[in-house]
Write a protein that holds these residues in place. Structure first.
Motif, PDB file in Angstrom:
ATOM      1  N   ALA A  53      -5.888   0.229  -2.940  1.00  0.00           N
ATOM      2  CA  ALA A  53      -4.685   0.993  -2.706  1.00  0.00           C
ATOM      3  C   ALA A  53      -4.930   2.458  -2.396  1.00  0.00           C
ATOM      4  O   ALA A  53      -6.112   2.627  -2.728  1.00  0.00           O
ATOM      5  N   TRP A  54      -4.453   2.918  -1.378  1.00  0.00           N
ATOM      6  CA  TRP A  54      -4.801   4.289  -1.141  1.00  0.00           C
ATOM      7  C   TRP A  54      -3.425   5.080  -0.823  1.00  0.00           C
ATOM      8  O   TRP A  54      -2.371   4.447  -0.976  1.00  0.00           O
ATOM      9  N   ASN A  55      -3.606   6.207   0.100  1.00  0.00           N
ATOM     10  CA  ASN A  55      -2.301   6.973   0.595  1.00  0.00           C
ATOM     11  C   ASN A  55      -2.582   7.210   2.090  1.00  0.00           C
ATOM     12  O   ASN A  55      -3.629   7.364   2.588  1.00  0.00           O
ATOM     13  N   LEU A  56      -1.256   7.254   2.533  1.00  0.00           N
ATOM     14  CA  LEU A  56      -1.137   7.851   3.810  1.00  0.00           C
ATOM     15  C   LEU A  56      -0.610   9.082   4.006  1.00  0.00           C
ATOM     16  O   LEU A  56       0.501   9.400   3.081  1.00  0.00           O
ATOM     17  N   VAL A  57      -0.996  10.035   4.453  1.00  0.00           N
ATOM     18  CA  VAL A  57      -0.524  11.606   4.306  1.00  0.00           C
ATOM     19  C   VAL A  57      -0.371  12.355   5.562  1.00  0.00           C
ATOM     20  O   VAL A  57      -1.319  12.040   6.422  1.00  0.00           O
ATOM     21  N   ASN A  58       0.647  12.780   5.593  1.00  0.00           N
ATOM     22  CA  ASN A  58       0.971  13.753   7.169  1.00  0.00           C
ATOM     23  C   ASN A  58       1.399  15.053   6.739  1.00  0.00           C
ATOM     24  O   ASN A  58       2.403  15.402   6.138  1.00  0.00           O
ATOM     25  N   VAL A  59       0.568  16.148   7.287  1.00  0.00           N
ATOM     26  CA  VAL A  59       1.090  17.403   7.055  1.00  0.00           C
ATOM     27  C   VAL A  59       1.137  18.125   8.544  1.00  0.00           C
ATOM     28  O   VAL A  59       1.118  19.364   8.523  1.00  0.00           O
ATOM     29  N   GLY A  60       1.648  17.205   9.664  1.00  0.00           N
ATOM     30  CA  GLY A  60       2.154  17.812  10.911  1.00  0.00           C
ATOM     31  C   GLY A  60       1.429  17.314  12.015  1.00  0.00           C
ATOM     32  O   GLY A  60       1.755  17.712  13.022  1.00  0.00           O
ATOM     33  N   ASN A  61       0.267  16.752  11.708  1.00  0.00           N
ATOM     34  CA  ASN A  61      -0.520  16.101  12.813  1.00  0.00           C
ATOM     35  C   ASN A  61      -0.915  14.766  12.916  1.00  0.00           C
ATOM     36  O   ASN A  61      -1.952  14.189  12.993  1.00  0.00           O
ATOM     37  N   GLY A  62       0.271  13.941  12.219  1.00  0.00           N
ATOM     38  CA  GLY A  62       0.026  12.506  12.197  1.00  0.00           C
ATOM     39  C   GLY A  62      -0.419  12.156  10.755  1.00  0.00           C
ATOM     40  O   GLY A  62      -1.182  12.599   9.973  1.00  0.00           O
ATOM     41  N   TYR A  63      -0.440  10.629  10.455  1.00  0.00           N
ATOM     42  CA  TYR A  63      -0.830  10.278   9.315  1.00  0.00           C
ATOM     43  C   TYR A  63      -2.230  10.025   9.013  1.00  0.00           C
ATOM     44  O   TYR A  63      -2.887   9.462  10.155  1.00  0.00           O
ATOM     45  N   LYS A  64      -2.897  10.545   8.067  1.00  0.00           N
ATOM     46  CA  LYS A  64      -4.173  10.304   7.793  1.00  0.00           C
ATOM     47  C   LYS A  64      -4.531   9.660   6.521  1.00  0.00           C
ATOM     48  O   LYS A  64      -3.297   9.383   5.530  1.00  0.00           O
ATOM     49  N   VAL A  65      -5.567   9.014   6.254  1.00  0.00           N
ATOM     50  CA  VAL A  65      -6.111   8.194   5.009  1.00  0.00           C
ATOM     51  C   VAL A  65      -6.478   9.221   4.217  1.00  0.00           C
ATOM     52  O   VAL A  65      -7.429   9.925   4.491  1.00  0.00           O
ATOM     53  N   VAL A  66      -6.052   8.962   2.787  1.00  0.00           N
ATOM     54  CA  VAL A  66      -6.571   9.848   1.713  1.00  0.00           C
ATOM     55  C   VAL A  66      -6.824   8.667   0.644  1.00  0.00           C
ATOM     56  O   VAL A  66      -6.019   7.986   0.254  1.00  0.00           O
ATOM     57  N   GLY A 117     -15.204   4.190  11.548  1.00  0.00           N
ATOM     58  CA  GLY A 117     -15.780   3.405  10.425  1.00  0.00           C
ATOM     59  C   GLY A 117     -14.906   2.560   9.573  1.00  0.00           C
ATOM     60  O   GLY A 117     -14.203   1.774  10.146  1.00  0.00           O
ATOM     61  N   GLU A 118     -15.348   2.420   8.317  1.00  0.00           N
ATOM     62  CA  GLU A 118     -14.532   1.530   7.402  1.00  0.00           C
ATOM     63  C   GLU A 118     -12.957   1.910   7.484  1.00  0.00           C
ATOM     64  O   GLU A 118     -12.057   0.809   7.527  1.00  0.00           O
ATOM     65  N   VAL A 119     -12.672   2.998   7.433  1.00  0.00           N
ATOM     66  CA  VAL A 119     -11.234   3.413   7.597  1.00  0.00           C
ATOM     67  C   VAL A 119     -10.466   2.861   8.821  1.00  0.00           C
ATOM     68  O   VAL A 119      -9.436   2.413   8.410  1.00  0.00           O
ATOM     69  N   GLY A 120     -11.128   2.821   9.937  1.00  0.00           N
ATOM     70  CA  GLY A 120     -10.551   2.148  11.018  1.00  0.00           C
ATOM     71  C   GLY A 120     -10.358   0.655  10.980  1.00  0.00           C
ATOM     72  O   GLY A 120      -9.674   0.228  12.017  1.00  0.00           O
ATOM     73  N   ARG A 121     -10.727   0.235  10.022  1.00  0.00           N
ATOM     74  CA  ARG A 121     -10.732  -1.335   9.969  1.00  0.00           C
ATOM     75  C   ARG A 121      -9.841  -2.009   8.867  1.00  0.00           C
ATOM     76  O   ARG A 121      -9.444  -3.064   8.926  1.00  0.00           O
ATOM     77  N   ARG A 122      -9.175  -0.922   8.154  1.00  0.00           N
ATOM     78  CA  ARG A 122      -8.514  -1.342   7.210  1.00  0.00           C
ATOM     79  C   ARG A 122      -6.986  -2.047   7.518  1.00  0.00           C
ATOM     80  O   ARG A 122      -6.530  -1.757   8.665  1.00  0.00           O
ATOM     81  N   VAL A 123      -6.569  -3.256   7.048  1.00  0.00           N
ATOM     82  CA  VAL A 123      -5.488  -3.657   7.229  1.00  0.00           C
ATOM     83  C   VAL A 123      -4.245  -3.441   6.280  1.00  0.00           C
ATOM     84  O   VAL A 123      -4.564  -3.326   4.857  1.00  0.00           O
ATOM     85  N   TYR A 124      -3.186  -3.051   6.718  1.00  0.00           N
ATOM     86  CA  TYR A 124      -2.140  -2.546   5.944  1.00  0.00           C
ATOM     87  C   TYR A 124      -1.130  -3.590   5.526  1.00  0.00           C
ATOM     88  O   TYR A 124      -0.653  -4.455   6.497  1.00  0.00           O
ATOM     89  N   GLU A 125      -0.701  -4.161   4.213  1.00  0.00           N
ATOM     90  CA  GLU A 125       0.356  -4.969   3.734  1.00  0.00           C
ATOM     91  C   GLU A 125       1.736  -4.422   3.737  1.00  0.00           C
ATOM     92  O   GLU A 125       1.414  -3.269   3.062  1.00  0.00           O
ATOM     93  N   ASP A 126       2.599  -5.009   3.789  1.00  0.00           N
ATOM     94  CA  ASP A 126       4.039  -4.404   3.869  1.00  0.00           C
ATOM     95  C   ASP A 126       4.762  -4.965   2.628  1.00  0.00           C
ATOM     96  O   ASP A 126       5.839  -5.167   2.411  1.00  0.00           O
ATOM     97  N   HIS A 127       3.933  -4.852   1.410  1.00  0.00           N
ATOM     98  CA  HIS A 127       4.315  -5.149   0.054  1.00  0.00           C
ATOM     99  C   HIS A 127       5.335  -4.120  -0.505  1.00  0.00           C
ATOM    100  O   HIS A 127       6.478  -4.391  -0.953  1.00  0.00           O
ATOM    101  N   TYR A 128       4.888  -2.789  -0.263  1.00  0.00           N
ATOM    102  CA  TYR A 128       5.711  -1.658  -0.936  1.00  0.00           C
ATOM    103  C   TYR A 128       6.292  -0.653   0.163  1.00  0.00           C
ATOM    104  O   TYR A 128       6.785   0.151  -0.239  1.00  0.00           O
ATOM    105  N   LEU A 129       6.152  -0.980   1.345  1.00  0.00           N
ATOM    106  CA  LEU A 129       6.729  -0.469   2.385  1.00  0.00           C
ATOM    107  C   LEU A 129       6.971  -1.506   3.540  1.00  0.00           C
ATOM    108  O   LEU A 129       6.099  -2.342   4.020  1.00  0.00           O
TER     109      LEU A 129
END
Length: 600
Positions: free
Chosen positions: A535-548, A573-585
């Motif tokens: 589990a992690w977060n996607l954050v956008n402060v104006g320049n697109g969503y980034k991984v935190v 790197g590893e972040v670019g290979r992450r798969v996102y599941e639609d369980h909570y979004l």
């Protein structure tokens, strides 16, 4: 009768022509249809022979004649037979074939106007209401009444058939009907164990013999009855240590009188000196129960808790029908959601409502899936709610859809509405203290809260290794903040879900576009098959969503790192290979954040 001729000229007197119509149906309708219930609760139907018939079709018809109904009719074929009778004696065994939990399968669905409105649910709702469940409203604990508004108009239909022969087509007689609503209360369909009742895993003790001797049975009309268990000690099975040959446990099979429903009752050797000792106690208790049993039937109607004032118990449990004014009721608290239904559910839960009308957002045909998905998103994208809720109950009443939610009965800080509000307000006090020291620039705030959380909590390696994190992560996601602040007793350790939930809360309440996400990490290309959930977060402060990923930026005993602070979702790197599941979004929302090819 003819009044004019072919030239439309009026005749001197009307002309009368007599004729007869030959009946195209040579088979008459069946007569003398009768139905009865035997001493095991099975239905038997018979009728008089129809001259010329070679077989008979037997149907079950159920029509919705309730005040809110539209006359919808349910028809199913019960039997095709050459006899002038039909016996319905089917039963269903459990997976282990030791028990029979159902009988009369054809009456288990399609008979009630609303399958969720029955005495079983009333019983369980009353148990939950007495236990403090504030999602239970007064109408949910009202006495169940089997009438035209709860039970459909049910009939047996018999049709005589003359089979096709040579050039002659098959002939079908008119339908013959027999209403059987008066018999539905005598037709058992399932054994019923209340949510806090006795089961196979609850062995019989000296104190619970009488309670174990009766079994609740659900009937075809939605009512609830009690039946007497008849234990067969001659078929008892002994269990124990094969090495020492010491018996530790017996299982004794039983049947419910007046049905073919069956099961087993357990007896622990620690409680009973011998199987004979257990049988003697059961025989004595059975005699007492039988002495007080009504003589008219093996199954006796049961209505629980007649002496409870349910209005008083549920008076504070109301149905929310509108979007709460969060700014007025909870100043400073922000609500997240990908659509209005999610925000509506989240806002109502945040102010303490436990039952809400969601009819304005969904139609009854898609209510279950849409409301389940919206509820799940509401809870996980609004971390003040995470851990306090259990699975939702969705109730459809005509065109109305209600969502009911119970509180977590395990964690003391979340058990009741008052406990939830205290926890909610305690967490927000901590959030507000952090906000006072936060920088004004959103990009700087992202790092500020990232470092603050990493310094506040530690990763719980013991929980991960033991598997506890599967159940603990959700409960600790908000409480970990209270614990770190000294206001709860859960310690300051958590796993990835706790980190991501807490970070989501901090950014959400700061007004930053942030979302809690889950998915797979590791070798997501499938070459080695080595992946795991994270589990992690996607954050956008104006320049697109980034991984935190605060979890991976929190080395034990050292200052926070920044390798996973606003990392590119498409990085090499590893972040670019992450798969996102639609369980909570929902996938539709995720597509606006990450490449569609990375959504599972």
């Amino acid at each position: 009768m003819q009044y004019v001729d072919k030239h439309n000229k009026k005749l001197d007197k009307p002309k009368v022509t007599y004729f007869t119509v030959k009946d195209d149906v040579s088979l008459p309708a069946a007569t003398g249809i009768s139905a009865k219930i035997d001493d095991k609760g099975f239905l038997h139907v018979s009728w008089n022979p129809v001259q010329g018939a070679s077989s008979y079709q037997v149907f079950l018809q159920a029509r919705d004649l309730s005040e809110k109904g539209d006359g919808d009719t349910y028809v199913t074929t019960m039997r095709i037979t050459k006899e002038t009778k039909a016996d319905f004696t089917e039963a269903e065994s459990s997976a282990d074939e030791e028990s029979t939990f159902y009988q009369n399968k054809m009456f288990r669905s399609g008979i009630l106007v609303d399958s969720s409105v029955n005495a079983e649910n009333v019983y369980n709702n009353r148990l939950r209401a007495k236990g403090g469940d504030q999602s239970i409203t007064e109408d949910m604990v009202a006495d169940y009444v089997a009438d035209r508004n709860t039970v459909k108009d049910v009939s047996i239909i018999v049709r005589a058939v003359k089979e096709a022969s040579g050039d002659k087509k098959a002939e079908y007689a008119p339908l013959a009907y027999l209403n059987i609503n008066s018999l539905l209360s005598q037709i058992p369909v399932a054994s019923f164990t209340p949510e806090s009742g006795y089961s196979k895993t609850t062995p019989m003790s000296h104190d619970t013999v009488k309670e174990h001797l009766t079994k609740y049975v659900s009937m075809a009309d939605g009512s609830l009855t009690q039946g007497l268990k008849v234990l067969d000690f001659s078929k008892a099975q002994a269990y124990g240590n094969p090495d020492t040959q010491v018996i530790t446990f017996w299982e004794v099979p039983y049947t419910v009188k007046g049905t073919i429903l069956s099961g087993v009752v357990g007896f622990r050797h620690a409680e009973w000196s011998s199987l004979e000792d257990a049988q003697k106690s059961v025989d004595q208790a059975t005699a007492q129960v039988v002495a007080s049993w009504p003589k008219t039937s093996d199954l006796t109607p049961y209505t629980p808790d007649k002496n409870v004032d349910w209005h008083e118990v549920t008076k504070n449990n109301t149905v929310a029908t509108s979007m709460p004014d969060i700014d007025k009721e909870l100043p400073g608290i922000k609500v997240s959601g990908s659509n209005e239904l999610v925000k509506y559910i989240a806002a109502n839960l945040l102010v303490g409502h436990r039952v809400m009308d969601v009819s304005a957002y969904v139609n009854v045909n898609e209510a279950d899936t849409l409301v389940q998905d919206a509820y799940r998103e509401a809870v996980f994208q609004n971390p003040l709610l995470c851990g306090s809720q259990t699975s939702p109950d969705i109730h459809v009443d005509g065109s109305k859809v209600l969502l009911g939610v119970q509180y977590n009965s395990i964690v003391d800080e979340l058990k009741t509405v008052d406990a939830f509000k205290k926890t909610r307000d305690g967490v927000m006090d901590l959030v507000h203290r952090y906000q006072k020291s936060a920088p004004s620039n959103p990009a700087d705030q992202v790092k500020y809260y990232h470092d603050a959380l990493a310094n506040l909590v530690d990763y719980d390696y013991d929980a991960k290794e033991s598997g506890r994190y599967i159940g603990q992560a959700v409960d600790s996601s908000v409480l970990v903040l209270l614990s770190a602040d000294g206001k709860a007793d859960m310690g300051n350790k958590t796993v990835c879900a706790g980190y991501a939930q807490a970070y989501q809360l901090l950014l959400q309440q700061a007004g930053i576009d942030s979302w809690y996400v889950v998915g797979l990490i590791g070798d997501t290309t499938g070459d080695s098959g080595s992946t795991r959930s994270h589990a992690w977060n996607l954050v956008n402060v104006g320049n697109g969503y980034k991984v935190v990923d605060v979890t991976w930026d929190d080395p034990e005993g050292e200052a926070p790192e920044t390798d996973y602070l606003m990392a590119d979702v498409n990085g090499s790197g590893e972040v670019g290979r992450r798969v996102y599941e639609d369980h909570y979004l929902p996938a539709g929302k995720l597509k606006t954040m990450v490449p569609e090819s990375r959504i599972s």
